[in-house]
Motif scaffolding. Structure first.
Motif, PDB file in Angstrom:
ATOM      1  N   LYS A 418       0.855  -1.175   0.000  1.00 47.98           N
ATOM      2  CA  LYS A 418       0.000   0.000   0.000  1.00 47.98           C
ATOM      3  C   LYS A 418       0.894   1.229   0.000  1.00 47.98           C
ATOM      4  CE  LYS A 418      -3.814  -2.181   2.557  1.00 47.98           C
ATOM      5  NZ  LYS A 418      -4.638  -2.135   3.798  1.00 47.98           N
ATOM      6  N   ALA A 419       0.504   2.247  -0.778  1.00 43.27           N
ATOM      7  CA  ALA A 419       1.300   3.471  -0.851  1.00 43.27           C
ATOM      8  C   ALA A 419       0.394   4.675  -0.936  1.00 43.27           C
ATOM      9  CB  ALA A 419       2.246   3.427  -2.053  1.00 43.27           C
ATOM     10  N   SER A 420       0.906   5.816  -0.476  1.00 44.51           N
ATOM     11  CA  SER A 420       0.109   7.046  -0.453  1.00 44.51           C
ATOM     12  C   SER A 420       0.087   7.749  -1.797  1.00 44.51           C
ATOM     13  CB  SER A 420       0.651   7.988   0.626  1.00 44.51           C
ATOM     14  OG  SER A 420       2.006   8.335   0.351  1.00 44.51           O
ATOM     15  N   ILE A 421       0.953   7.342  -2.734  1.00 43.95           N
ATOM     16  CA  ILE A 421       0.943   7.885  -4.092  1.00 43.95           C
ATOM     17  C   ILE A 421       0.987   6.714  -5.067  1.00 43.95           C
ATOM     18  CG2 ILE A 421       2.027  10.085  -3.441  1.00 43.95           C
ATOM     19  CD1 ILE A 421       4.666   9.015  -4.535  1.00 43.95           C
ATOM     20  N   SER A 422       0.658   6.960  -6.302  1.00 46.22           N
ATOM     21  CA  SER A 422       0.571   5.884  -7.285  1.00 46.22           C
ATOM     22  C   SER A 422       1.958   5.362  -7.658  1.00 46.22           C
ATOM     23  CB  SER A 422      -0.152   6.370  -8.541  1.00 46.22           C
ATOM     24  OG  SER A 422       0.560   7.433  -9.141  1.00 46.22           O
ATOM     25  N   PHE A 423       1.996   4.092  -8.026  1.00 41.74           N
ATOM     26  CA  PHE A 423       3.248   3.471  -8.425  1.00 41.74           C
ATOM     27  C   PHE A 423       2.957   2.338  -9.399  1.00 41.74           C
ATOM     28  CE2 PHE A 423       1.722   1.023  -4.821  1.00 41.74           C
ATOM     29  CZ  PHE A 423       1.971  -0.293  -5.182  1.00 41.74           C
ATOM     30  N   THR A 424       4.009   1.879 -10.046  1.00 36.14           N
ATOM     31  CA  THR A 424       3.936   0.676 -10.873  1.00 36.14           C
ATOM     32  C   THR A 424       4.949  -0.323 -10.333  1.00 36.14           C
ATOM     33  OG1 THR A 424       5.553   1.565 -12.450  1.00 36.14           O
ATOM     34  CG2 THR A 424       3.220   1.955 -12.916  1.00 36.14           C
ATOM     35  N   GLU A 425       4.813  -1.561 -10.747  1.00 40.40           N
ATOM     36  CA  GLU A 425       5.778  -2.585 -10.354  1.00 40.40           C
ATOM     37  C   GLU A 425       6.588  -3.005 -11.573  1.00 40.40           C
ATOM     38  OE1 GLU A 425       4.829  -5.797  -7.777  1.00 40.40           O
ATOM     39  OE2 GLU A 425       3.078  -4.772  -6.910  1.00 40.40           O
ATOM     40  N   GLU A 426       7.895  -3.129 -11.344  1.00 39.21           N
ATOM     41  CA  GLU A 426       8.796  -3.446 -12.453  1.00 39.21           C
ATOM     42  C   GLU A 426       9.956  -4.284 -11.945  1.00 39.21           C
ATOM     43  OE1 GLU A 426      11.984  -0.761 -14.814  1.00 39.21           O
ATOM     44  OE2 GLU A 426       9.905  -0.094 -15.063  1.00 39.21           O
ATOM     45  N   ASN A 427       9.991  -5.556 -12.352  1.00 35.66           N
ATOM     46  CA  ASN A 427      11.100  -6.455 -12.019  1.00 35.66           C
ATOM     47  C   ASN A 427      11.399  -6.516 -10.526  1.00 35.66           C
ATOM     48  OD1 ASN A 427      11.538  -7.015 -14.794  1.00 35.66           O
ATOM     49  ND2 ASN A 427      12.785  -5.158 -14.993  1.00 35.66           N
ATOM     50  N   GLY A 428      10.339  -6.526  -9.724  1.00 35.36           N
ATOM     51  CA  GLY A 428      10.515  -6.639  -8.286  1.00 35.36           C
ATOM     52  C   GLY A 428      10.711  -5.325  -7.561  1.00 35.36           C
ATOM     53  N   TYR A 429      10.529  -4.203  -8.250  1.00 36.29           N
ATOM     54  CA  TYR A 429      10.670  -2.881  -7.636  1.00 36.29           C
ATOM     55  C   TYR A 429       9.362  -2.108  -7.757  1.00 36.29           C
ATOM     56  CZ  TYR A 429      15.701  -3.702  -7.536  1.00 36.29           C
ATOM     57  OH  TYR A 429      16.940  -4.223  -7.283  1.00 36.29           O
ATOM     58  N   LEU A 430       9.098  -1.268  -6.774  1.00 36.28           N
ATOM     59  CA  LEU A 430       7.990  -0.325  -6.825  1.00 36.28           C
ATOM     60  C   LEU A 430       8.528   0.959  -7.419  1.00 36.28           C
ATOM     61  CD1 LEU A 430       6.771  -0.922  -3.149  1.00 36.28           C
ATOM     62  CD2 LEU A 430       6.147  -2.213  -5.214  1.00 36.28           C
ATOM     63  N   VAL A 431       7.937   1.404  -8.517  1.00 36.93           N
ATOM     64  CA  VAL A 431       8.461   2.558  -9.250  1.00 36.93           C
ATOM     65  C   VAL A 431       7.551   3.761  -9.017  1.00 36.93           C
ATOM     66  CG1 VAL A 431       9.169   3.453 -11.494  1.00 36.93           C
ATOM     67  CG2 VAL A 431       9.399   0.997 -10.995  1.00 36.93           C
ATOM     68  N   PHE A 432       8.114   4.779  -8.388  1.00 39.56           N
ATOM     69  CA  PHE A 432       7.401   6.024  -8.142  1.00 39.56           C
ATOM     70  C   PHE A 432       7.985   7.073  -9.090  1.00 39.56           C
ATOM     71  CE2 PHE A 432       7.342   3.504  -4.311  1.00 39.56           C
ATOM     72  CZ  PHE A 432       6.027   3.594  -3.867  1.00 39.56           C
ATOM     73  N   ARG A 433       7.325   7.279 -10.216  1.00 43.46           N
ATOM     74  CA  ARG A 433       7.795   8.254 -11.205  1.00 43.46           C
ATOM     75  C   ARG A 433       6.786   9.379 -11.301  1.00 43.46           C
ATOM     76  NH1 ARG A 433      11.808   8.624 -14.700  1.00 43.46           N
ATOM     77  NH2 ARG A 433      11.615  10.124 -16.397  1.00 43.46           N
ATOM     78  N   LYS A 434       7.275  10.582 -11.040  1.00 46.01           N
ATOM     79  CA  LYS A 434       6.373  11.732 -11.053  1.00 46.01           C
ATOM     80  C   LYS A 434       7.185  13.004 -11.170  1.00 46.01           C
ATOM     81  CE  LYS A 434       4.499  12.887  -7.038  1.00 46.01           C
ATOM     82  NZ  LYS A 434       5.120  14.150  -6.587  1.00 46.01           N
ATOM     83  N   MET A 435       6.468  14.099 -11.273  1.00 43.52           N
ATOM     84  CA  MET A 435       7.095  15.412 -11.206  1.00 43.52           C
ATOM     85  C   MET A 435       7.272  15.751  -9.727  1.00 43.52           C
ATOM     86  SD  MET A 435       8.296  18.004 -12.914  1.00 43.52           S
ATOM     87  CE  MET A 435       7.593  17.772 -14.557  1.00 43.52           C
ATOM     88  N   TRP A 436       8.522  15.771  -9.275  1.00 41.65           N
ATOM     89  CA  TRP A 436       8.809  16.019  -7.867  1.00 41.65           C
ATOM     90  C   TRP A 436       9.034  17.508  -7.644  1.00 41.65           C
ATOM     91  CZ3 TRP A 436       8.389  11.884  -4.640  1.00 41.65           C
ATOM     92  CH2 TRP A 436       8.443  10.610  -5.222  1.00 41.65           C
ATOM     93  N   ASN A 437       8.307  18.058  -6.689  1.00 33.96           N
ATOM     94  CA  ASN A 437       8.540  19.446  -6.286  1.00 33.96           C
ATOM     95  C   ASN A 437       9.785  19.508  -5.404  1.00 33.96           C
ATOM     96  OD1 ASN A 437       6.202  20.363  -7.635  1.00 33.96           O
ATOM     97  ND2 ASN A 437       4.934  19.692  -5.902  1.00 33.96           N
ATOM     98  N   LEU A 438      10.117  20.704  -4.956  1.00 37.05           N
ATOM     99  CA  LEU A 438      11.333  20.862  -4.153  1.00 37.05           C
ATOM    100  C   LEU A 438      11.284  20.022  -2.890  1.00 37.05           C
ATOM    101  CD1 LEU A 438      12.068  24.673  -4.549  1.00 37.05           C
ATOM    102  CD2 LEU A 438      12.878  22.752  -5.935  1.00 37.05           C
ATOM    103  N   ASN A 439      10.087  19.870  -2.316  1.00 38.07           N
ATOM    104  CA  ASN A 439       9.911  19.045  -1.118  1.00 38.07           C
ATOM    105  C   ASN A 439       8.655  18.202  -1.281  1.00 38.07           C
ATOM    106  OD1 ASN A 439      12.026  20.009   0.983  1.00 38.07           O
ATOM    107  ND2 ASN A 439      11.150  21.917   0.171  1.00 38.07           N
ATOM    108  N   ALA A 440       8.791  16.915  -1.021  1.00 39.80           N
ATOM    109  CA  ALA A 440       7.653  16.001  -1.164  1.00 39.80           C
ATOM    110  C   ALA A 440       7.842  14.847  -0.192  1.00 39.80           C
ATOM    111  CB  ALA A 440       7.565  15.491  -2.599  1.00 39.80           C
ATOM    112  N   ALA A 441       6.776  14.078  -0.016  1.00 42.07           N
ATOM    113  CA  ALA A 441       6.848  12.922   0.878  1.00 42.07           C
ATOM    114  C   ALA A 441       5.819  11.891   0.432  1.00 42.07           C
ATOM    115  CB  ALA A 441       6.603  13.332   2.326  1.00 42.07           C
TER     116      ALA A 441
END
Length: 454
Positions: A418-441
């Protein structure tokens, strides 16, 4: 026999001191401990002052260097020291340190020229310091990474080839690995550290024969692995299978095995290697570490009810005193204790890696990483009580907003995420790809299911 044993002491102390020093350097850097980093630098300056004009840094005087037909610690002593020096260079960016390492390594390559020398020749097939020296490839591989000079990679392949061609009682020799009827028999710490030289020989050359040897090696090691991740060998493997009660293992083997799994993780990205490294550290290694005192078990089994010296309290062998807690184990060899000081920093320094898309959390746990990703500086704080809890909070800061990936390894045991933002799974990794602002969590948690390991 006494003479053969005594020659070991010509290199043994260098192993003790330099593995201790390696742990000191890494721990001081990672903990940002100013007094300890100053101490480390002082020792480094003193050691570099011993370098001869031709580049030699080692333990032998001029009449003995590179002139052996038997047991010696030439490459082993260098490996234990140069690993620490390389770590210091990567931290300090001190060019004089790098220049000294390059000059010293080139001195080795000049005296043991490729395909025109035999650095692993020995009249005696039992040569512990000599065969420990195969992990000089740790130094060479890192130099290749830092300089891009292929000669260091080629020299790794040469060393493994020569090691495999000599008459030595070692498991990791090429032809022995291919013989699937041969179980692992040798001194455990040698066997498990030699996984790294074979791995670099294969991934550095692409030789399919080495790939076959590597696959055979991995199967043999799996058979010798206990439920905690401990690797059989107290101190010799002796063809035994991994058994929670009966199979003993050495702390040195735990460190070297974990370092080898991390090396393969770095080369392949395969999450199974991360699981093996984590399994050793959190189970076997912490199980062999005293919960409150500065002591470790030199030898241990997974299920240990008595730790008084002999295995399960056996007193028939008066010389077997290593199945117990001790701060030094001076009655045996002072090798496991220094390696106990290396195992955590070796794990921590590999908790984050890079790939072409961004940063990758390869080993989980509380930490903070700062890295340069192109023109962008990124700092990520990982807050968690993992492995005791399965919730993690990541705080991401970047000096320039933009799109990039943060990948987090999905533990092999995780039944759900479970995650607070969307992700995909790729070869055993959770991938969080997005436009990151200066500070995020963002936060994530894993779901687990208890299973039985035998």
């Amino acid at each position: 026999v006494a003479g053969e044993w005594q020659v070991q002491f010509l290199w043994w102390n260098s192993e003790t001191q330099r593995n201790w020093f390696d742990g000191l350097v890494l721990s001081a850097i990672l903990a940002k401990d100013t007094p300890m980093t100053r101490k480390a630098e002082s020792i480094i300056r003193r050691l570099l002052a011993t370098q001869d004009a031709d580049g030699y840094i080692g333990i032998y005087d001029k009449d003995m260097r590179y002139n052996f037909e038997d047991e010696n610690g030439e490459l082993w002593a260098k490996a234990t020291l140069y690993r620490a020096l390389l770590a210091w260079y990567e931290y300090s960016k001190d060019k004089t340190v790098m220049e000294a390492i390059v000059k010293a390594t080139d001195n080795v390559m000049q005296h043991y020229p490729v395909d025109a020398s035999h650095p692993f020749y020995s009249m005696n097939p039992n040569a512990g310091g000599l065969t420990h020296g195969l992990v000089f490839t740790d130094v060479l591989e890192r130099l290749y990474f830092l300089t891009g000079q292929k000669k260091y990679l080629d020299y790794c392949i040469f060393l493994y080839k020569d090691f495999s061609e000599q008459a030595l009682n070692e498991d990791a020799q090429y032809k022995k690995l291919l013989d699937t009827s041969l179980a692992l028999m040798g001194h455990g710490v040698h066997t498990y550290e030699h996984l790294r030289p074979l791995a670099v020989a294969y991934y550095g050359s692409g030789n399919p024969d080495y790939e076959s040897a590597l696959n055979c090696f991995l199967k043999k090691i799996e058979a010798a692995t206990t439920p905690s991740g401990g690797l059989a060998g107290d101190e010799f493997i002796g063809g035994r299978k991994g058994d929670a009660r009966e199979t003993g293992y050495e702390f040195c083997s735990l460190h070297e095995g974990m370092a080898s799994w991390i090396s393969l993780l770095e080369k392949t990205g395969e999450t199974g290697y991360a699981a093996k490294a984590e399994r050793i550290l959190f189970n076997a290694a912490m199980g062999a570490t005293h919960p409150s005192e500065s002591s470790i078990c030199y030898l241990k089994t997974d299920n240990a009810f008595i730790l008084s010296g002999g295995k399960h309290g056996d007193t028939t062998d008066k010389h077997q005193t290593r199945y117990r807690y001790s701060p030094v184990h001076k009655e045996a060899a002072v090798c496991c204790v220094p390696n106990a000081g290396r195992i955590l920093p070796y794990f921590v320094q590999s908790m984050w890696m890079k790939d072409k898309d961004g940063l990758v959390a390869t080993l989980l746990g509380p930490c903070e990483v700062s890295a340069q990703l192109g023109y962008r500086k990124i700092t990520i704080k990982e807050e968690t009580n993992y492995p005791f809890e399965d919730n993690i909070r990541y705080t991401v800061a970047t000096d320039v907003a933009g799109e990039f990936s943060i990948k987090v390894i999905k533990p092999v045991w995780a039944k759900g995420v479970k995650a607070s933002i969307s992700f995909t799974e790729e070869n055993g990794y959770l991938v969080f790809r997005k436009m990151w602002n200066l500070n995020a969590a963002f936060e994530l948690s894993f779901e687990r299911e208890t299973t039985m390991q035998r």
